[in-house]
Design a protein around this motif. Structure first.
Motif, PDB file in Angstrom:
ATOM      1  N   GLY A 155       0.785  -1.226   0.000  1.00 39.88           N
ATOM      2  CA  GLY A 155       0.000   0.000   0.000  1.00 39.88           C
ATOM      3  C   GLY A 155       0.816   1.275   0.000  1.00 39.88           C
ATOM      4  N   SER A 156       2.118   1.178  -0.195  1.00 47.68           N
ATOM      5  CA  SER A 156       2.935   2.390  -0.301  1.00 47.68           C
ATOM      6  C   SER A 156       2.631   3.078  -1.629  1.00 47.68           C
ATOM      7  CB  SER A 156       4.422   2.054  -0.228  1.00 47.68           C
ATOM      8  OG  SER A 156       4.782   1.607   1.055  1.00 47.68           O
ATOM      9  N   LEU A 157       2.187   4.320  -1.552  1.00 45.10           N
ATOM     10  CA  LEU A 157       1.898   5.136  -2.726  1.00 45.10           C
ATOM     11  C   LEU A 157       3.113   6.029  -2.963  1.00 45.10           C
ATOM     12  CD1 LEU A 157      -0.020   6.353  -4.896  1.00 45.10           C
ATOM     13  CD2 LEU A 157      -0.946   7.820  -3.085  1.00 45.10           C
ATOM     14  N   LEU A 158       3.935   5.665  -3.940  1.00 47.13           N
ATOM     15  CA  LEU A 158       5.165   6.393  -4.234  1.00 47.13           C
ATOM     16  C   LEU A 158       4.904   7.345  -5.389  1.00 47.13           C
ATOM     17  CD1 LEU A 158       7.639   3.386  -3.945  1.00 47.13           C
ATOM     18  CD2 LEU A 158       7.192   5.152  -2.228  1.00 47.13           C
ATOM     19  N   VAL A 159       5.018   8.652  -5.130  1.00 46.87           N
ATOM     20  CA  VAL A 159       4.619   9.684  -6.086  1.00 46.87           C
ATOM     21  C   VAL A 159       5.839  10.479  -6.532  1.00 46.87           C
ATOM     22  CG1 VAL A 159       3.094  11.660  -6.499  1.00 46.87           C
ATOM     23  CG2 VAL A 159       2.411   9.871  -4.863  1.00 46.87           C
ATOM     24  N   ASP A 160       5.966  10.649  -7.836  1.00 48.79           N
ATOM     25  CA  ASP A 160       7.019  11.507  -8.381  1.00 48.79           C
ATOM     26  C   ASP A 160       6.587  12.964  -8.267  1.00 48.79           C
ATOM     27  OD1 ASP A 160       9.195  12.515  -9.962  1.00 48.79           O
ATOM     28  OD2 ASP A 160       7.825  12.581 -11.674  1.00 48.79           O
ATOM     29  N   VAL A 161       7.390  13.772  -7.591  1.00 49.48           N
ATOM     30  CA  VAL A 161       7.177  15.228  -7.538  1.00 49.48           C
ATOM     31  C   VAL A 161       8.400  15.843  -8.212  1.00 49.48           C
ATOM     32  CG1 VAL A 161       6.680  17.217  -6.097  1.00 49.48           C
ATOM     33  CG2 VAL A 161       5.902  14.951  -5.382  1.00 49.48           C
ATOM     34  N   ALA A 162       8.310  16.002  -9.520  1.00 46.52           N
ATOM     35  CA  ALA A 162       9.473  16.342 -10.329  1.00 46.52           C
ATOM     36  C   ALA A 162       9.880  17.794 -10.153  1.00 46.52           C
ATOM     37  CB  ALA A 162       9.172  16.041 -11.797  1.00 46.52           C
ATOM     38  N   SER A 163      11.039  18.116 -10.682  1.00 47.41           N
ATOM     39  CA  SER A 163      11.608  19.450 -10.505  1.00 47.41           C
ATOM     40  C   SER A 163      10.816  20.505 -11.264  1.00 47.41           C
ATOM     41  CB  SER A 163      13.062  19.475 -10.970  1.00 47.41           C
ATOM     42  OG  SER A 163      13.128  19.399 -12.384  1.00 47.41           O
ATOM     43  N   ALA A 164      10.858  21.724 -10.740  1.00 48.77           N
ATOM     44  CA  ALA A 164      10.230  22.853 -11.422  1.00 48.77           C
ATOM     45  C   ALA A 164      11.180  23.489 -12.417  1.00 48.77           C
ATOM     46  CB  ALA A 164       9.782  23.893 -10.400  1.00 48.77           C
TER      47      ALA A 164
ATOM     48  N   SER B  75      23.925  31.112 -15.523  1.00 53.26           N
ATOM     49  CA  SER B  75      23.305  31.388 -14.232  1.00 53.26           C
ATOM     50  C   SER B  75      23.707  30.289 -13.253  1.00 53.26           C
ATOM     51  CB  SER B  75      21.781  31.432 -14.360  1.00 53.26           C
ATOM     52  OG  SER B  75      21.175  31.604 -13.086  1.00 53.26           O
ATOM     53  N   PRO B  76      24.266  30.648 -12.086  1.00 52.98           N
ATOM     54  CA  PRO B  76      24.702  29.619 -11.126  1.00 52.98           C
ATOM     55  C   PRO B  76      23.515  28.906 -10.486  1.00 52.98           C
ATOM     56  CG  PRO B  76      24.869  31.793 -10.147  1.00 52.98           C
ATOM     57  CD  PRO B  76      24.500  32.021 -11.591  1.00 52.98           C
ATOM     58  N   GLY B  77      23.790  27.766  -9.887  1.00 53.26           N
ATOM     59  CA  GLY B  77      22.750  27.033  -9.186  1.00 53.26           C
ATOM     60  C   GLY B  77      22.546  27.558  -7.781  1.00 53.26           C
ATOM     61  N   ASP B  78      21.296  27.534  -7.312  1.00 55.65           N
ATOM     62  CA  ASP B  78      21.041  27.866  -5.909  1.00 55.65           C
ATOM     63  C   ASP B  78      21.758  26.839  -5.040  1.00 55.65           C
ATOM     64  OD1 ASP B  78      19.454  30.076  -6.376  1.00 55.65           O
ATOM     65  OD2 ASP B  78      17.604  28.912  -6.471  1.00 55.65           O
ATOM     66  N   ASN B  79      22.472  27.313  -4.051  1.00 51.27           N
ATOM     67  CA  ASN B  79      23.255  26.399  -3.229  1.00 51.27           C
ATOM     68  C   ASN B  79      23.105  26.759  -1.747  1.00 51.27           C
ATOM     69  OD1 ASN B  79      24.980  24.353  -2.573  1.00 51.27           O
ATOM     70  ND2 ASN B  79      26.821  25.335  -3.377  1.00 51.27           N
ATOM     71  N   PRO B  80      22.381  25.963  -0.982  1.00 48.70           N
ATOM     72  CA  PRO B  80      21.773  24.699  -1.402  1.00 48.70           C
ATOM     73  C   PRO B  80      20.534  24.920  -2.269  1.00 48.70           C
ATOM     74  CG  PRO B  80      21.143  25.192   0.838  1.00 48.70           C
ATOM     75  CD  PRO B  80      22.150  26.241   0.451  1.00 48.70           C
ATOM     76  N   CYS B  81      20.177  23.883  -3.002  1.00 47.00           N
ATOM     77  CA  CYS B  81      18.999  23.960  -3.872  1.00 47.00           C
ATOM     78  C   CYS B  81      17.741  23.811  -3.011  1.00 47.00           C
ATOM     79  CB  CYS B  81      19.057  22.870  -4.928  1.00 47.00           C
ATOM     80  SG  CYS B  81      17.608  22.824  -6.011  1.00 47.00           S
ATOM     81  N   LYS B  82      17.102  24.951  -2.712  1.00 46.52           N
ATOM     82  CA  LYS B  82      15.907  24.928  -1.860  1.00 46.52           C
ATOM     83  C   LYS B  82      14.739  24.189  -2.507  1.00 46.52           C
ATOM     84  CE  LYS B  82      17.087  29.184   0.605  1.00 46.52           C
ATOM     85  NZ  LYS B  82      16.665  30.570   0.953  1.00 46.52           N
ATOM     86  N   GLU B  83      14.776  24.110  -3.827  1.00 49.42           N
ATOM     87  CA  GLU B  83      13.710  23.404  -4.551  1.00 49.42           C
ATOM     88  C   GLU B  83      13.583  21.958  -4.098  1.00 49.42           C
ATOM     89  OE1 GLU B  83      12.693  22.239  -9.185  1.00 49.42           O
ATOM     90  OE2 GLU B  83      14.078  23.880  -8.779  1.00 49.42           O
ATOM     91  N   LEU B  84      14.691  21.372  -3.637  1.00 51.62           N
ATOM     92  CA  LEU B  84      14.667  19.974  -3.211  1.00 51.62           C
ATOM     93  C   LEU B  84      13.789  19.744  -1.980  1.00 51.62           C
ATOM     94  CD1 LEU B  84      18.390  18.898  -3.723  1.00 51.62           C
ATOM     95  CD2 LEU B  84      16.396  18.135  -5.024  1.00 51.62           C
ATOM     96  N   GLU B  85      13.423  20.815  -1.274  1.00 59.01           N
ATOM     97  CA  GLU B  85      12.535  20.643  -0.131  1.00 59.01           C
ATOM     98  C   GLU B  85      11.154  20.172  -0.562  1.00 59.01           C
ATOM     99  OE1 GLU B  85      12.487  24.323   1.969  1.00 59.01           O
ATOM    100  OE2 GLU B  85      14.645  24.323   2.392  1.00 59.01           O
ATOM    101  N   THR B  86      10.724  20.609  -1.744  1.00 59.65           N
ATOM    102  CA  THR B  86       9.356  20.287  -2.179  1.00 59.65           C
ATOM    103  C   THR B  86       9.286  19.661  -3.577  1.00 59.65           C
ATOM    104  OG1 THR B  86       9.088  22.529  -3.055  1.00 59.65           O
ATOM    105  CG2 THR B  86       8.328  22.127  -0.795  1.00 59.65           C
ATOM    106  N   ARG B  87      10.416  19.548  -4.259  1.00 60.24           N
ATOM    107  CA  ARG B  87      10.421  19.011  -5.621  1.00 60.24           C
ATOM    108  C   ARG B  87      11.651  18.120  -5.811  1.00 60.24           C
ATOM    109  NH1 ARG B  87       6.789  22.461  -8.816  1.00 60.24           N
ATOM    110  NH2 ARG B  87       7.118  20.969 -10.500  1.00 60.24           N
ATOM    111  N   GLY B  88      11.741  17.521  -7.006  1.00 55.17           N
ATOM    112  CA  GLY B  88      12.938  16.777  -7.357  1.00 55.17           C
ATOM    113  C   GLY B  88      13.144  15.502  -6.574  1.00 55.17           C
TER     114      GLY B  88
END
Length: 593
Positions: free
Chosen positions: A193-202, A215-228
């Protein structure tokens, strides 16, 4: 007395010889029969397909037929225990604003007659009128259809005697992030019953300015908190809310396809990043590196795993994860990537792995139960080199690693031209039916293919085509058919903006087709799913004048109004001011034909 005894001995010997002969003959017959039985599959001629109207190329012994047609932009599919094929479809907003089908975005298809084609097609679920836009993910668990729609995963309880549910949707999880480059939410449900969902990068690579030169990358990449990454929820519960605490694995840019092997190991595909040469030409100097780096991947998914995005990408030439240029990479450094998890299998760059499944039935040759089928949707970022993908690949596996080079199992979906805007069909979803058939969905014209094994070589290796090498070149520069700027006859010159010349328009034509412009806007400026058309007089970022178009090209479009991918300055090319004017003149000319 002696004679009698001798007679008995002779008779016993004769009997033994006869019995021995029978035994030997029986053993020989059994051996011959066993040999004949073993050889039978190899000698058996494949039976003819009921209708060979798909245009697909398959290994010898396989047959593809059209199960359904015109269903809509079918994304992922699943087959129920009674053979009903369910599909999730996406709205026209993503696909050039096509008119969507009347009825729901979810589709149930059934072959009641046994003819191999759907004779019953019913729609259900959300509609445009209810504010829904369709989705990619779909699955079956505990008698319910689970489906992605907008920012949620919902479920519909199936009832006996009907292939579509009669009740309303129940929300399983909501609040999944939307927007950006990858707004879809494919998923898989495991046996527990594990529902594994892809929440891909923005974004493409977590740059401060997405898809922008240097353009440099955000470091750390804050997007990883909710995406990727992959998030885990419980398919047995309802009304769950998206939370950063539910992240199961991270560093996955876009995990579209899922599969589970016989041991319960979950695998997920990953779309490799784009625009290495476009955004970092001083590091990735050769233009063809845009088309050949980085590899597409299949990952062995584990709780807590970190697969590297955006800090790392898999270099298929060096066969290792290397540091991304946004984070100080120089095309050789590994840096922190030594601590990230590399792929279970790698594939040519920019093929676009979308759907995936494991073959778990016994109707195909046994070799196909030891690997994964992957649907490659097809590339755009290989432009101006030939595009790749648009096929189904089989990858044999041993545990969590590829055990051999991959094979192209089905090809021919795209037709004559492999580009996003001109392909006839693009494979997206895969599912295995209870009768052993492999179903494939197409998200351009809504075709559903059914592939069966009709006999032939015992192991199914006849007619197999190997995938290209991971180090193969990009191919020759190609210019797809386009209207010549000078017209089709001596008196039919192309329109020229005031102040420009026909020579500038012709030069702009060559620049447009020699760079990545065609990947987003099409080879004739007709537009694609990721970039607007240029052959109309409707411009969103200027008044459509020659100078206005040049300004847009120079500055780029960081936040598109309608399309999901931003345009970098200069369109991602290294253009001089004179070349910008030439490309702008050509675009103006296209819009005034």
């Amino acid at each position: 007395m002696l004679a009698s005894r001798a007679y008995k001995i002779v008779m016993a010997v004769v009997v033994l010889m006869i019995v021995a002969g029978i035994v030997v003959t029986s053993a020989e017959n059994r051996s011959k029969a066993a040999a004949a039985e073993t050889a039978a599959p190899a000698a058996a001629a494949p039976s003819a397909c009921p209708s060979n109207d798909t245009g697909l190329k398959l290994p010898a012994g396989f047959c593809a037929t059209i199960f359904a047609e015109g269903v809509g932009h079918t994304r992922h599919i699943v087959v129920s225990s009674n053979g009903v094929v369910y599909a999730n479809t996406w709205s026209g907003e993503y696909f050039g604003n096509d008119k969507t089908h009347e009825g729901g975005f979810l589709v149930a298809m059934q072959d009641k007659s046994g003819a191999g084609k759907a004779d019953t097609i019913e729609r259900f679920g959300g509609t445009e009128q209810t504010g829904d836009h369709g989705g990619t993910g779909i699955g079956i668990y505990n008698g319910s259809i689970f489906a992605e729609t907008n920012d949620s995963i919902v479920k519909y309880a199936l009832t006996s005697g009907s292939i579509t549910p009669s009740g309303s949707a129940v929300t399983v999880v909501s609040g999944l992030p939307l927007g950006g480059d990858h707004p879809m939410h494919p998923f898989i449900i495991t046996s527990d019953g594990s529902l594994l969902v892809d929440v891909a990068s923005a974004t493409n690579s977590c740059q401060a300015k997405n898809r922008t030169l240097k353009s440099p990358g955000d470091n750390p990449c804050k997007e990883l908190e909710t995406r990727g990454g992959i998030w885990r929820y419980d398919a047995n519960k309802t009304d769950q809310k998206f939370s950063t605490s539910d992240r199961y694995a991270t560093g996955i840019r876009n995990g579209e396809g899922f599969a589970i092997d016989a041991s319960g190991q979950v695998f997920v595909t990953q779309h490799g990043r784009d625009q290495l040469h476009t955004n970092w030409p001083e590091i990735f100097k050769a233009p063809d590196l845009e088309a050949t780096l980085p590899a597409e991947e299949v990952l062995a998914l584990n709780k807590g795993g970190d697969y590297g995005w955006p800090y790392c990408f898999y270099d298929n030439f060096q066969k290792k994860l290397i540091l991304a240029p946004e984070y100080g990479g120089d095309s050789k450094k590994t840096g922190m990537c030594d601590q990230k998890t590399g792929p279970a299998a790698a594939f040519p760059a920019h093929w676009g792995p979308n759907g995936m499944t494991r073959y778990d039935k016994d109707k195909f040759p046994a070799r196909y139960s030891k690997g994964l089928f992957i649907a490659f949707h097809g590339s755009w970022n290989r432009a101006p080199y030939p595009q790749g993908g648009y096929n189904i690949v089989f990858q044999s596996m041993s545990g969590t690693k590829a055990s051999a080079h991959c094979e192209i199992f089905a090809d021919g979906f795209a037709g004559a031209i492999k580009t996003p805007e001109k392909a006839d069909h693009r494979p997206d979803g895969l599912a295995v039916a209870p009768d052993g058939a492999l179903f494939i969905s197409d998200d351009i014209k809504g075709r559903i293919y059914r592939v069966t094994w009709n006999g032939g070589s015992a192991d199914g290796t006849a007619g197999v085509t190997a995938c290209p090498s991971l180090t193969a070149g990009a191919g020759a520069l190609e210019k797809a058919a386009a209207n010549p700027p000078e017209g089709t006859n001596p008196d039919a010159g192309a329109p020229v903006p005031k102040g420009a010349t026909s020579a500038m328009v012709a030069a702009g034509d060559k620049l447009y087709h020699a760079n990545a412009c065609i990947g987003c806007h099409g080879d004739s400026g007709q537009g694609t799913t990721i970039g607007p058309p240029l052959n109309t007089k409707e411009f969103m970022w200027s008044d459509g004048s020659w100078s206005g178009i040049a300004k847009t090209i120079t500055e780029g479009v960081a936040q598109p109004k309608k399309y999901r991918s931003p345009m970098p300055a200069m369109g991602g090319a290294q253009l001089t001011p004179a070349q910008v004017k030439e490309v702008a003149a050509y675009v103006w000319s296209m819009s005034h034909h």
